[in-house]
Design an enzyme around this catalytic site. Structure first.
Site, PDB file in Angstrom:
ATOM      1  N   THR A 130      41.523  44.440  50.047  1.00 54.13           N
ATOM      2  CA  THR A 130      40.570  45.157  49.182  1.00 54.13           C
ATOM      3  C   THR A 130      39.153  44.767  49.604  1.00 54.13           C
ATOM      4  O   THR A 130      38.822  43.578  49.659  1.00 54.13           O
ATOM      5  CB  THR A 130      40.813  44.791  47.711  1.00 54.13           C
ATOM      6  N   CYS A 275      42.889  39.640  41.393  1.00 54.62           N
ATOM      7  CA  CYS A 275      42.085  40.796  41.809  1.00 54.62           C
ATOM      8  C   CYS A 275      41.200  41.456  40.764  1.00 54.62           C
ATOM      9  O   CYS A 275      40.104  41.883  41.101  1.00 54.62           O
ATOM     10  CB  CYS A 275      42.993  41.836  42.452  1.00 54.62           C
ATOM     11  N   LYS A 338      50.983  36.288  34.790  1.00 53.59           N
ATOM     12  CA  LYS A 338      51.862  37.275  34.167  1.00 53.59           C
ATOM     13  C   LYS A 338      53.287  36.849  34.476  1.00 53.59           C
ATOM     14  O   LYS A 338      53.485  35.923  35.271  1.00 53.59           O
ATOM     15  CB  LYS A 338      51.589  38.696  34.704  1.00 53.59           C
ATOM     16  N   ARG A 442      50.872  36.753  23.801  1.00 53.22           N
ATOM     17  CA  ARG A 442      51.433  37.896  24.545  1.00 53.22           C
ATOM     18  C   ARG A 442      52.197  38.868  23.644  1.00 53.22           C
ATOM     19  O   ARG A 442      52.740  39.848  24.157  1.00 53.22           O
ATOM     20  CB  ARG A 442      52.362  37.385  25.655  1.00 53.22           C
TER      21      ARG A 442
END
Ligand SMILES: NC(=O)C1=CN([C@@H]2O[C@H](COP(=O)(O)OP(=O)(O)OC[C@H]3O[C@@H](n4cnc5c(N)ncnc54)[C@H](O)[C@@H]3O)[C@@H](O)[C@H]2O)C=CC1
Ligand SMILES: O=C(O)[C@H]1O[C@H](OP(=O)(O)OP(=O)(O)OC[C@H]2O[C@@H](n3ccc(=O)[nH]c3=O)[C@H](O)[C@@H]2O)[C@H](O)[C@@H](O)[C@@H]1O
Length: 463
Positions: A130, A275, A338, A442
């Site tokens: 990226t 990211c 995650k 969460r």
């Protein structure tokens, strides 16, 4: 030219899985993934891969040393390849102009230099990392200024959209494959050649062709839009907590509008990962550089909201524990950014841990996949503490979730691992100090059941 040999520079979270899937889907292509890190390549060549990604072990086992190779011999792999993916890290700059915001393209530039230096035949160079919009121009300039006579390069932009934890699934069933090319006959030819590789398993209608700059910007835009959805739902969660509305109900209500859609509306402790933050910072920096300050401020707000969410959650823990956690033992369930990954880059768990440690808490940390050394490295990093020895004395890293909760005041869920849903919370409750608290960052547990057991339950987006 028919592509028979591919080299991928960078054996990380993108290069490894992407090339493993290419090798599996294209048995006629020899794929060599190279890296400057000896350790990483040794891990790719071992039984324990450097990254945890469901389904990946199996593919690597099938293709490794058949048509998939992992090597430190960067020069030879480039030399023999028809097509070279640049898949190296592009972190946020930590020095100089644009420090803390602009993307550091040092590694990409190094790749361009080495490609130019060692190539003795024409090659297609594919920017998979990226990068800021118009980065391909710099790559081409470096290649053009340093190449050997009669060697030609075409530079394509082919950003990667995989998500960690579902990388293999994403690569096999990509929503789209985006390829940006120079608007010339040679550029179109290079696009066709790379398309042929993907067409081995990706339907033609999913291969999207754009100009190079649109492709580069699309990657930043996609991450910005995804992150924006999370900040938007988290901002609504704040209103829910103040008013008695429930964010899960609100998310369902808006998600059923087909124009909005239901995905990426999970309120949480905040987004993490390598990211979103880096790419948003980069986007903001580009806007500032272009002197479009209103746009820069707009996207900066997505990041500010995420910081607010992480702080809000951490502060809620302290307030609920009677405004002090000094000397108290707190269990953290989950440290990865995650579920289904061992990656902790920008994990919100680091922010929560830092806040609690700063307040003098003792932490018992359990995560099913993150290496213990990684947790130690993250929490003793200068960004987190000036006193690593004190931190090491304040944390215990556990292999057993039940053991991690014994004699602690609270459990804080930082990662949505499925196994946390299945635990025996009656047993856990018995071993904890009372009142026993659960902070579900969460929203994965059954809060009514936990309340019946006796827990004081706090979550996001609900009173
Ligand atoms: N992690 C993810 O899920 C995604 C990442 N991306 C982008 O892909 C790029 C790579 O990301 P990751 O794979 O996560 O990074 P990573 O840090 O896991 O892997 C990059 C690898 O490149 C190697 N490297 C750096 N310079 C090199 C050189 N000159 N020669 C050989 N090897 C070199 C490093 O040693 C490292 O192993 C970044 O631009 C990132 O923004 C895009 C989509 C998803
Ligand atoms: O460029 C990248 O690196 C990648 O970044 C993200 O992928 P990834 O960071 O691996 O994982 P996501 O599933 O996007 O989750 C990012 C963070 O947002 C959080 N999240 C996600 C979804 C949601 O509804 N709520 C929420 O809080 C996750 O828990 C996690 O901390 C994008 O989803 C990928 O398309 C992209 O290729």
């Amino acid at each position: 030219m028919t592509i028979t040999k591919i080299c991928c520079i960078g054996a990380g979270y993108v290069g490894g899985p992407t090339c493993s899937v290419i090798a599996m889907q294209c048995p006629h292509i020899k794929v060599t993934v190279v890296d400057i890190s000896k350790h990483r390549i040794a891990q790719w060549n071992s039984d324990k891969l450097p990254i945890y990604e469901p389904g990946l072990d199996n593919i690597v086992k099938q293709r490794r040393n058949v048509n998939l190779f992992f090597s430190n011999d960067v020069e030879n792999a480039i030399k023999e390849a028809d097509l070279v993916f640049i898949s190296v890290n592009t972190p946020t700059k930590t020095f100089g102009v644009g420090k803390g915001r602009a993307a550091d393209l040092t590694h990409v530039e190094n790749c361009a230099r080495i490609i130019a230096q060692v190539s003795t035949s024409n090659k297609i160079i594919v920017e998979k990392s990226t990068v800021p919009v118009r980065a391909a121009e710099s790559i081409l300039k470096i290649l053009s200024a340093n190449h050997k006579p009669n060697v030609k390069f075409q530079v394509l932009s082919n950003p990667e959209f995989l998500s960690e934890g579902v990388a293999v699934e994403n690569l096999l069933n990509a929503d789209r494959v985006l390829i940006g090319h120079e608007e010339t006959a040679d550029g179109f030819w290079a696009f066709k050649e790379l398309s042929k590789v993907y067409l081995n398993w990706i339907p033609e209608e999913k291969i999207l062709r754009t100009n190079t700059w649109s492709s580069e910007l699309t990657k930043l835009a996609a991450n910005a839009f995804l992150a924006q959805r999370i900040s938007s739902i988290n901002s609504m969660a704040t209103i829910c907590e103040e008013t008695g509305a429930d964010i899960s109900e609100v998310a369902r209500g808006i998600g059923l509008d087909s124009r909005i859609g239901s995905k990426f509306l999970q309120a949480s402790v905040g987004f993490g990962g390598s990211c979103f933050t880096k790419d948003l910072l980069n986007l903001v920096y580009i806007c500032e550089h272009l002197n479009i300050m209103q746009v820069a401020m707009y996207w900066q707000q997505v990041l500010d909201m995420n910081d607010y969410q992480k702080s809000r959650f951490s502060n809620k823990i302290i307030e609920s524990l009677f405004n002090t956690v000094t000397g108290k033992k707190i269990t953290m369930f989950g440290f990865a950014f995650k579920k289904d990954t061992g990656d902790t880059r920008e994990s919100p768990a680091i922010h929560v841990a830092k806040t609690l440690l700063d307040e003098g808490a003792k932490l018992n940390i359990y995560d099913p996949k993150v290496e213990h050394e990684q947790i130690q490295r993250d929490l003793t990093h200068p960004y987190v503490t000036e006193n690593p020895e004190a931190v090491m004395k304040s944390i215990e890293i556990h292999n057993d979730p039940y053991y991690a909760t014994i004699n602690t005041h609270a459990i804080v869920i930082c990662t949505e691992w499925d196994e946390f849903i299945e635990l025996d919370y009656k047993q856990i409750y018995r071993g904890m100090i009372k009142p026993a608290f659960i902070f579900d960052g969460r929203k994965i547990l059954n809060h009514d059941n936990l309340t019946k057991i006796g827990f004081q339950v706090h979550t996001i987006g609900r009173r």
